[in-house]
Scaffold this motif. Structure first.
Motif, PDB file in Angstrom:
ATOM      1  N   LEU A 326       0.823  -1.210   0.000  1.00 10.88           N
ATOM      2  CA  LEU A 326       0.000   0.000   0.000  1.00 10.88           C
ATOM      3  C   LEU A 326       0.858   1.261   0.000  1.00 10.88           C
ATOM      4  CD1 LEU A 326      -3.082   0.766   0.234  1.00 10.88           C
ATOM      5  CD2 LEU A 326      -2.611   1.189   2.660  1.00 10.88           C
ATOM      6  N   THR A 327       0.506   2.181  -0.894  1.00 13.81           N
ATOM      7  CA  THR A 327       1.231   3.443  -0.975  1.00 13.81           C
ATOM      8  C   THR A 327       0.309   4.518  -1.517  1.00 13.81           C
ATOM      9  OG1 THR A 327       3.219   4.512  -1.884  1.00 13.81           O
ATOM     10  CG2 THR A 327       2.063   2.993  -3.326  1.00 13.81           C
ATOM     11  N   LEU A 328       0.667   5.766  -1.298  1.00 14.48           N
ATOM     12  CA  LEU A 328      -0.100   6.865  -1.866  1.00 14.48           C
ATOM     13  C   LEU A 328       0.034   6.839  -3.381  1.00 14.48           C
ATOM     14  CD1 LEU A 328       0.810   9.836   0.546  1.00 14.48           C
ATOM     15  CD2 LEU A 328      -1.396   8.672   0.373  1.00 14.48           C
ATOM     16  N   ASP A 329      -1.056   7.204  -4.068  1.00 12.08           N
ATOM     17  CA  ASP A 329      -1.041   7.229  -5.528  1.00 12.08           C
ATOM     18  C   ASP A 329      -0.792   8.639  -6.051  1.00 12.08           C
ATOM     19  OD1 ASP A 329      -1.071   5.992  -7.939  1.00 12.08           O
ATOM     20  OD2 ASP A 329      -3.243   5.866  -8.129  1.00 12.08           O
ATOM     21  N   LEU A 330      -0.257   9.488  -5.189  1.00  8.92           N
ATOM     22  CA  LEU A 330       0.149  10.840  -5.534  1.00  8.92           C
ATOM     23  C   LEU A 330       1.127  11.262  -4.452  1.00  8.92           C
ATOM     24  CD1 LEU A 330      -2.863  13.214  -4.610  1.00  8.92           C
ATOM     25  CD2 LEU A 330      -2.270  11.086  -3.491  1.00  8.92           C
ATOM     26  N   SER A 331       1.734  12.414  -4.600  1.00 10.86           N
ATOM     27  CA  SER A 331       2.676  12.849  -3.564  1.00 10.86           C
ATOM     28  C   SER A 331       1.911  13.288  -2.322  1.00 10.86           C
ATOM     29  CB  SER A 331       3.536  14.006  -4.074  1.00 10.86           C
ATOM     30  OG  SER A 331       2.768  15.190  -4.182  1.00 10.86           O
ATOM     31  N   ALA A 332       2.543  13.180  -1.164  1.00  9.73           N
ATOM     32  CA  ALA A 332       1.902  13.593   0.097  1.00  9.73           C
ATOM     33  C   ALA A 332       1.470  15.049   0.040  1.00  9.73           C
ATOM     34  CB  ALA A 332       2.857  13.364   1.263  1.00  9.73           C
ATOM     35  N   GLN A 333       2.228  15.880  -0.675  1.00  4.14           N
ATOM     36  CA  GLN A 333       1.915  17.309  -0.754  1.00  4.14           C
ATOM     37  C   GLN A 333       0.682  17.594  -1.606  1.00  4.14           C
ATOM     38  OE1 GLN A 333       5.046  16.003  -1.322  1.00  4.14           O
ATOM     39  NE2 GLN A 333       5.686  16.493   0.785  1.00  4.14           N
ATOM     40  N   GLU A 334       0.278  16.639  -2.437  1.00  4.85           N
ATOM     41  CA  GLU A 334      -0.878  16.841  -3.314  1.00  4.85           C
ATOM     42  C   GLU A 334      -2.207  16.485  -2.640  1.00  4.85           C
ATOM     43  OE1 GLU A 334       0.162  16.002  -7.847  1.00  4.85           O
ATOM     44  OE2 GLU A 334       0.955  14.407  -6.542  1.00  4.85           O
ATOM     45  N   VAL A 335      -2.159  15.848  -1.496  1.00  7.59           N
ATOM     46  CA  VAL A 335      -3.388  15.478  -0.795  1.00  7.59           C
ATOM     47  C   VAL A 335      -4.098  16.735  -0.320  1.00  7.59           C
ATOM     48  CG1 VAL A 335      -4.345  14.279   1.214  1.00  7.59           C
ATOM     49  CG2 VAL A 335      -2.474  13.241  -0.084  1.00  7.59           C
ATOM     50  N   ARG A 336      -5.400  16.817  -0.573  1.00  9.06           N
ATOM     51  CA  ARG A 336      -6.184  17.998  -0.199  1.00  9.06           C
ATOM     52  C   ARG A 336      -6.912  17.739   1.126  1.00  9.06           C
ATOM     53  NH1 ARG A 336     -10.304  18.845  -3.283  1.00  9.06           N
ATOM     54  NH2 ARG A 336     -10.228  16.859  -4.405  1.00  9.06           N
ATOM     55  N   PHE A 337      -6.810  18.727   2.031  1.00  4.75           N
ATOM     56  CA  PHE A 337      -7.374  18.580   3.371  1.00  4.75           C
ATOM     57  C   PHE A 337      -8.668  19.386   3.533  1.00  4.75           C
ATOM     58  CE2 PHE A 337      -2.921  17.608   3.665  1.00  4.75           C
ATOM     59  CZ  PHE A 337      -2.880  16.511   4.497  1.00  4.75           C
ATOM     60  N   ARG A 338      -9.473  18.970   4.484  1.00  2.00           N
ATOM     61  CA  ARG A 338     -10.745  19.646   4.782  1.00  2.00           C
ATOM     62  C   ARG A 338     -10.469  20.774   5.783  1.00  2.00           C
ATOM     63  NH1 ARG A 338     -15.518  15.971   5.139  1.00  2.00           N
ATOM     64  NH2 ARG A 338     -15.619  16.705   7.278  1.00  2.00           N
ATOM     65  N   ALA A 339      -9.836  21.810   5.307  1.00  2.00           N
ATOM     66  CA  ALA A 339      -9.345  22.852   6.200  1.00  2.00           C
ATOM     67  C   ALA A 339     -10.451  23.656   6.869  1.00  2.00           C
ATOM     68  CB  ALA A 339      -8.427  23.804   5.420  1.00  2.00           C
TER      69      ALA A 339
END
Length: 353
Positions: A326-339
């Motif tokens: 299991l791994t991210l399918d994009l970079s960690a920086q590209e993940v969008r948060f519910r700010a």
């Protein structure tokens, strides 16, 4: 309040820092009658002894013993969704395929809410706690949610099932009318899926960003309970809770709080207070479990905490066992948060294996 010790002080002393004192000041333009109807049965709107009476009615459904009996069913639900992930992938959104459906299905079965309605109430709940939306829009969503729960309560009153709602109707109808049942069920439905779903997704993100910790948990699945406590402390997805109101003048650390003033408490910085825990910004699943405040503290400590813990304790090891790559399918920086949401999380979490 941001310090761990101060947050616990506020949350433990309801005689000075009151939930009930919010009153009509937070009624959003409702009439007194409307306000009282929306307040009935609301655990978050009362202090002891009224709160104690309500909580005593619900507590038997959320004991650790009762949750342990649910382990088998939670495991079945987790495995079903892991199977679906495997058939769909490699490459899925972990939020929509695992993190959201697991707690939603569990709480639906517990309460007696049709799982077929999940998409509607999940969307409504998510928008309802999006603080970037105008207040009038969020209030309309709250009204729609209440009407939905009322329709389920009325249906259950006519034919009580073996679920929690049926139990409340059969055993406590003399003290819980339709308004109270609607408010209780609405709170449990929202809290039962929104917070845990975000913890599952954000917890998976944290593990994927800390491969050493992910590897430790994969190798020590029997320590999942301990790992969950550290993830709860580290992430603190619930920013705060219902503001308290000071019932009298009080001084904390040289700051005078006047009677009638609102007090907010910040759970995330409290859980990362260096006076509370060493190296607070380091995720360490081997850390001895701490008395974190991710579920609050005192009289209003989250009643559903045992259920949330059970779901995470089962889901995280099962996910890592099923998908060793299991791994991210994009970079960690590209993940969008519910700010802007009351409950922190990620919008989506694309993963592959």
């Amino acid at each position: 309040m941001t310090r761990y010790e101060d947050v616990r002080t506020v949350l433990s002393d309801y005689s000075v820092f009151s939930n009930a004192a919010m009153g009509m000041s937070d009624a959003g333009g409702l009439s007194q009658e409307e306000f009282e109807r929306k307040r009935k049965g609301q655990l978050l709107a009362f202090d002891p002894p009224e709160h104690t009476h309500l909580r005593r009615i619900l507590t038997p459904e959320f004991t650790m013993r009762r949750m342990r009996r649910l382990d088998e069913r939670i495991t079945e639900i987790v495995d079903e969704h892991l199977d679906l992930m495997e058939r769909t992938g490699p490459g899925v959104d972990l939020v929509s395929h695992l993190a959201l459906p697991i707690p939603s299905l569990v709480i639906c079965e517990l309460l007696g809410v049709p799982y077929s309605d999940r998409a509607e109430f999940q969307e409504r709940a998510s928008r309802q706690v999006d603080m970037s939306l105008p207040q009038h829009e969020r209030m309309e969503l709250a009204r729609e949610s209440q009407e939905y729960m009322r329709s389920l309560v009325v249906r259950a009153q006519a034919d009580p099932g073996e679920d929690m709602l049926g139990m409340l109707i059969r055993d406590h109808s003399e003290v819980l009318d339709t308004d109270a049942l609607t408010n209780i069920a609405g709170l449990l439905l929202f809290a039962g899926h929104e917070t845990t779903a975000n913890m599952l997704a954000l917890g998976a993100y944290a593990l994927l960003c800390h491969p050493d910790q992910l590897g430790w948990l994969r190798g020590h699945p029997e320590q999942a309970g301990q790992a969950v406590e550290e993830l709860l402390r580290f992430l603190s997805v619930a920013h705060s809770g219902i503001p308290r109101v000071a019932t009298r003048d009080v001084e904390i650390r040289g700051q005078t709080i006047r009677a009638g003033q609102q007090v907010l408490f910040a759970l995330a910085p409290a859980n990362r207070d260096p006076r509370f825990v060493d190296e607070p910004d380091r995720l360490d699943l081997t850390r001895k479990p701490t008395a974190h405040v991710a579920f609050g503290h005192g009289a209003h400590h989250c009643i559903g905490a045992p259920l949330a813990r059970a779901e995470m304790r089962i889901a995280f090891p099962a996910l890592l066992r099923r998908f060793p790559g299991l791994t991210l399918d994009l970079s960690a920086q590209e993940v969008r948060f519910r700010a802007h949401h009351v409950v922190y999380g990620v919008e989506a979490l694309p993963v592959t294996w």
